[in-house]
Design a protein around this motif. Structure first.
Motif, PDB file in Angstrom:
ATOM      1  N   ARG A 144       0.834  -1.210   0.000  1.00  0.00           N
ATOM      2  CA  ARG A 144       0.000   0.000   0.000  1.00  0.00           C
ATOM      3  C   ARG A 144       0.863   1.251   0.000  1.00  0.00           C
ATOM      4  O   ARG A 144       0.593   2.215  -0.713  1.00  0.00           O
ATOM      5  N   LEU A 145       1.873   1.235   0.823  1.00  0.00           N
ATOM      6  CA  LEU A 145       2.779   2.370   0.919  1.00  0.00           C
ATOM      7  C   LEU A 145       3.438   2.642  -0.433  1.00  0.00           C
ATOM      8  O   LEU A 145       3.476   3.780  -0.908  1.00  0.00           O
ATOM      9  N   GLU A 146       3.917   1.594  -1.073  1.00  0.00           N
ATOM     10  CA  GLU A 146       4.601   1.747  -2.352  1.00  0.00           C
ATOM     11  C   GLU A 146       3.660   2.231  -3.444  1.00  0.00           C
ATOM     12  O   GLU A 146       3.990   3.140  -4.212  1.00  0.00           O
ATOM     13  N   VAL A 147       2.466   1.652  -3.529  1.00  0.00           N
ATOM     14  CA  VAL A 147       1.513   2.037  -4.572  1.00  0.00           C
ATOM     15  C   VAL A 147       1.081   3.491  -4.389  1.00  0.00           C
ATOM     16  O   VAL A 147       1.016   4.253  -5.360  1.00  0.00           O
TER      17      VAL A 147
ATOM     18  N   MET B 271      -1.832   7.663 -13.860  1.00  0.00           N
ATOM     19  CA  MET B 271      -1.257   6.376 -14.278  1.00  0.00           C
ATOM     20  C   MET B 271      -2.340   5.313 -14.340  1.00  0.00           C
ATOM     21  O   MET B 271      -3.245   5.286 -13.507  1.00  0.00           O
ATOM     22  N   ASP B 272      -2.215   4.397 -15.323  1.00  0.00           N
ATOM     23  CA  ASP B 272      -3.147   3.273 -15.376  1.00  0.00           C
ATOM     24  C   ASP B 272      -2.632   2.152 -14.470  1.00  0.00           C
ATOM     25  O   ASP B 272      -1.515   2.214 -13.953  1.00  0.00           O
ATOM     26  N   VAL B 273      -3.459   1.150 -14.266  1.00  0.00           N
ATOM     27  CA  VAL B 273      -3.130   0.073 -13.331  1.00  0.00           C
ATOM     28  C   VAL B 273      -1.843  -0.640 -13.726  1.00  0.00           C
ATOM     29  O   VAL B 273      -1.006  -0.950 -12.877  1.00  0.00           O
ATOM     30  N   GLU B 274      -1.661  -0.905 -15.007  1.00  0.00           N
ATOM     31  CA  GLU B 274      -0.454  -1.616 -15.437  1.00  0.00           C
ATOM     32  C   GLU B 274       0.801  -0.805 -15.159  1.00  0.00           C
ATOM     33  O   GLU B 274       1.824  -1.355 -14.746  1.00  0.00           O
ATOM     34  N   SER B 275       0.757   0.496 -15.389  1.00  0.00           N
ATOM     35  CA  SER B 275       1.919   1.358 -15.106  1.00  0.00           C
ATOM     36  C   SER B 275       2.206   1.422 -13.613  1.00  0.00           C
ATOM     37  O   SER B 275       3.365   1.382 -13.196  1.00  0.00           O
ATOM     38  N   ILE B 276       1.156   1.531 -12.819  1.00  0.00           N
ATOM     39  CA  ILE B 276       1.319   1.555 -11.358  1.00  0.00           C
ATOM     40  C   ILE B 276       1.949   0.249 -10.895  1.00  0.00           C
ATOM     41  O   ILE B 276       2.907   0.238 -10.119  1.00  0.00           O
ATOM     42  N   THR B 277       1.415  -0.866 -11.399  1.00  0.00           N
ATOM     43  CA  THR B 277       1.908  -2.188 -11.005  1.00  0.00           C
ATOM     44  C   THR B 277       3.376  -2.356 -11.390  1.00  0.00           C
ATOM     45  O   THR B 277       4.191  -2.785 -10.574  1.00  0.00           O
ATOM     46  N   ALA B 278       3.723  -2.000 -12.620  1.00  0.00           N
ATOM     47  CA  ALA B 278       5.105  -2.173 -13.086  1.00  0.00           C
ATOM     48  C   ALA B 278       6.080  -1.332 -12.273  1.00  0.00           C
ATOM     49  O   ALA B 278       7.149  -1.809 -11.874  1.00  0.00           O
ATOM     50  N   THR B 279       5.717  -0.096 -11.990  1.00  0.00           N
ATOM     51  CA  THR B 279       6.599   0.787 -11.234  1.00  0.00           C
ATOM     52  C   THR B 279       6.772   0.296  -9.800  1.00  0.00           C
ATOM     53  O   THR B 279       7.888   0.243  -9.277  1.00  0.00           O
TER      54      THR B 279
ATOM     55  N   ARG C 282       6.259  -2.734  -8.723  1.00  0.00           N
ATOM     56  CA  ARG C 282       6.908  -4.056  -8.758  1.00  0.00           C
ATOM     57  C   ARG C 282       8.430  -3.922  -8.833  1.00  0.00           C
ATOM     58  O   ARG C 282       9.155  -4.717  -8.251  1.00  0.00           O
ATOM     59  N   GLU C 283       8.917  -2.902  -9.548  1.00  0.00           N
ATOM     60  CA  GLU C 283      10.364  -2.669  -9.626  1.00  0.00           C
ATOM     61  C   GLU C 283      10.971  -2.489  -8.239  1.00  0.00           C
ATOM     62  O   GLU C 283      12.088  -2.910  -7.980  1.00  0.00           O
ATOM     63  N   ARG C 284      10.224  -1.861  -7.357  1.00  0.00           N
ATOM     64  CA  ARG C 284      10.726  -1.576  -6.010  1.00  0.00           C
ATOM     65  C   ARG C 284      10.440  -2.699  -5.020  1.00  0.00           C
ATOM     66  O   ARG C 284      11.203  -2.916  -4.094  1.00  0.00           O
ATOM     67  N   LEU C 285       9.303  -3.389  -5.222  1.00  0.00           N
ATOM     68  CA  LEU C 285       8.886  -4.428  -4.268  1.00  0.00           C
ATOM     69  C   LEU C 285       9.360  -5.829  -4.652  1.00  0.00           C
ATOM     70  O   LEU C 285       9.435  -6.697  -3.792  1.00  0.00           O
ATOM     71  N   GLY C 286       9.575  -6.053  -5.920  1.00  0.00           N
ATOM     72  CA  GLY C 286       9.941  -7.387  -6.374  1.00  0.00           C
ATOM     73  C   GLY C 286       8.757  -8.157  -6.914  1.00  0.00           C
ATOM     74  O   GLY C 286       8.768  -8.599  -8.040  1.00  0.00           O
ATOM     75  N   THR C 287       7.713  -8.304  -6.147  1.00  0.00           N
ATOM     76  CA  THR C 287       6.515  -8.997  -6.622  1.00  0.00           C
ATOM     77  C   THR C 287       5.281  -8.179  -6.253  1.00  0.00           C
ATOM     78  O   THR C 287       5.196  -7.616  -5.173  1.00  0.00           O
ATOM     79  N   LEU C 288       4.368  -8.117  -7.188  1.00  0.00           N
ATOM     80  CA  LEU C 288       3.099  -7.424  -6.980  1.00  0.00           C
ATOM     81  C   LEU C 288       2.213  -7.760  -8.165  1.00  0.00           C
ATOM     82  O   LEU C 288       2.658  -7.665  -9.316  1.00  0.00           O
ATOM     83  N   THR C 289       0.972  -8.137  -7.909  1.00  0.00           N
ATOM     84  CA  THR C 289       0.054  -8.478  -8.993  1.00  0.00           C
ATOM     85  C   THR C 289      -0.852  -7.301  -9.323  1.00  0.00           C
ATOM     86  O   THR C 289      -1.120  -6.449  -8.472  1.00  0.00           O
TER      87      THR C 289
ATOM     88  N   GLN D 203      -3.956  -7.585  -9.785  1.00  0.00           N
ATOM     89  CA  GLN D 203      -5.157  -7.767  -8.962  1.00  0.00           C
ATOM     90  C   GLN D 203      -4.993  -7.103  -7.592  1.00  0.00           C
ATOM     91  O   GLN D 203      -5.911  -6.476  -7.088  1.00  0.00           O
ATOM     92  N   ALA D 204      -3.810  -7.233  -7.001  1.00  0.00           N
ATOM     93  CA  ALA D 204      -3.551  -6.590  -5.714  1.00  0.00           C
ATOM     94  C   ALA D 204      -3.623  -5.071  -5.854  1.00  0.00           C
ATOM     95  O   ALA D 204      -4.173  -4.378  -4.981  1.00  0.00           O
ATOM     96  N   VAL D 205      -3.111  -4.545  -6.955  1.00  0.00           N
ATOM     97  CA  VAL D 205      -3.161  -3.099  -7.178  1.00  0.00           C
ATOM     98  C   VAL D 205      -4.599  -2.644  -7.372  1.00  0.00           C
ATOM     99  O   VAL D 205      -5.018  -1.622  -6.825  1.00  0.00           O
ATOM    100  N   TYR D 206      -5.396  -3.403  -8.131  1.00  0.00           N
ATOM    101  CA  TYR D 206      -6.816  -3.068  -8.288  1.00  0.00           C
ATOM    102  C   TYR D 206      -7.503  -2.988  -6.920  1.00  0.00           C
ATOM    103  O   TYR D 206      -8.287  -2.073  -6.657  1.00  0.00           O
ATOM    104  N   GLU D 207      -7.215  -3.940  -6.063  1.00  0.00           N
ATOM    105  CA  GLU D 207      -7.828  -3.965  -4.729  1.00  0.00           C
ATOM    106  C   GLU D 207      -7.386  -2.746  -3.908  1.00  0.00           C
ATOM    107  O   GLU D 207      -8.195  -2.111  -3.227  1.00  0.00           O
ATOM    108  N   MET D 208      -6.098  -2.428  -3.958  1.00  0.00           N
ATOM    109  CA  MET D 208      -5.612  -1.243  -3.230  1.00  0.00           C
ATOM    110  C   MET D 208      -6.265   0.025  -3.769  1.00  0.00           C
ATOM    111  O   MET D 208      -6.683   0.893  -2.990  1.00  0.00           O
TER     112      MET D 208
END
Length: 145
Positions: free
Chosen positions: A28-31, A41-49, A51-58, A60-65
């Motif tokens: 949550r903090l990272e997103v 930003m769209d969901v895919e851009s948010i997720t990719a950015t 994920r670069e910092r967290l290592g793993t993130l889906t 679906q998790a970003v949509y929920e956040m």
């Protein structure tokens, strides 16, 4: 709500999550930090950015956040016809400009007009949306080449 400043990003984001009653987690903090730094930003851009910092993130998790952020007023969503919606950190009221070629979205600060001639006088208006549509500087420049 003011946009989170980069210099106090982490502490400000933690406080914003707590202020709306959301548990502070790494994802949550990272997103929310990604949104605060990235504009629209769209969901895919948010997720990719993120994920670069967290290592793993889906996604679906970003949509929920994002759903939680929207419900608590931390973020807003802008729907682009024919393109994925974009999200931004909530801030002062503003309108949007939308590039009809590439889908770029920019904030515009304007006073929203009231309905003319007493139309809708029995309504209580809570919000209005004005969208300026055209070509962004990059697309305009490309069309001249």
């Amino acid at each position: 709500m003011a946009v989170v400043e980069e210099s106090t990003g982490r502490e400000a984001v933690i406080q914003r999550l707590r202020d709306v009653g959301l548990r502070v987690t790494g994802p949550r903090l990272e997103v929310l930090q990604v949104l605060a730094a990235g504009g629209h930003m769209d969901v895919e851009s948010i997720t990719a950015t993120a994920r670069e910092r967290l290592g793993t993130l889906t996604s679906q998790a970003v949509y929920e956040m994002l759903r939680h952020f929207l419900e608590t007023g931390l973020a807003t969503k802008f729907d682009r016809p024919g393109l994925p919606a974009v999200f931004e950190v909530s801030g002062p009221p503003h309108q949007h400009a939308l590039c009809l070629r590439c889908g770029r979205v920019e904030n515009v600060r304007v006073e929203v007009p009231k309905p003319a001639g007493g139309e809708l006088r029995s309504w209580r208006m809570d919000d209005a949306e004005v969208i300026f549509k055209g070509l962004c500087p990059d697309c305009l420049s490309a069309s001249r080449d």
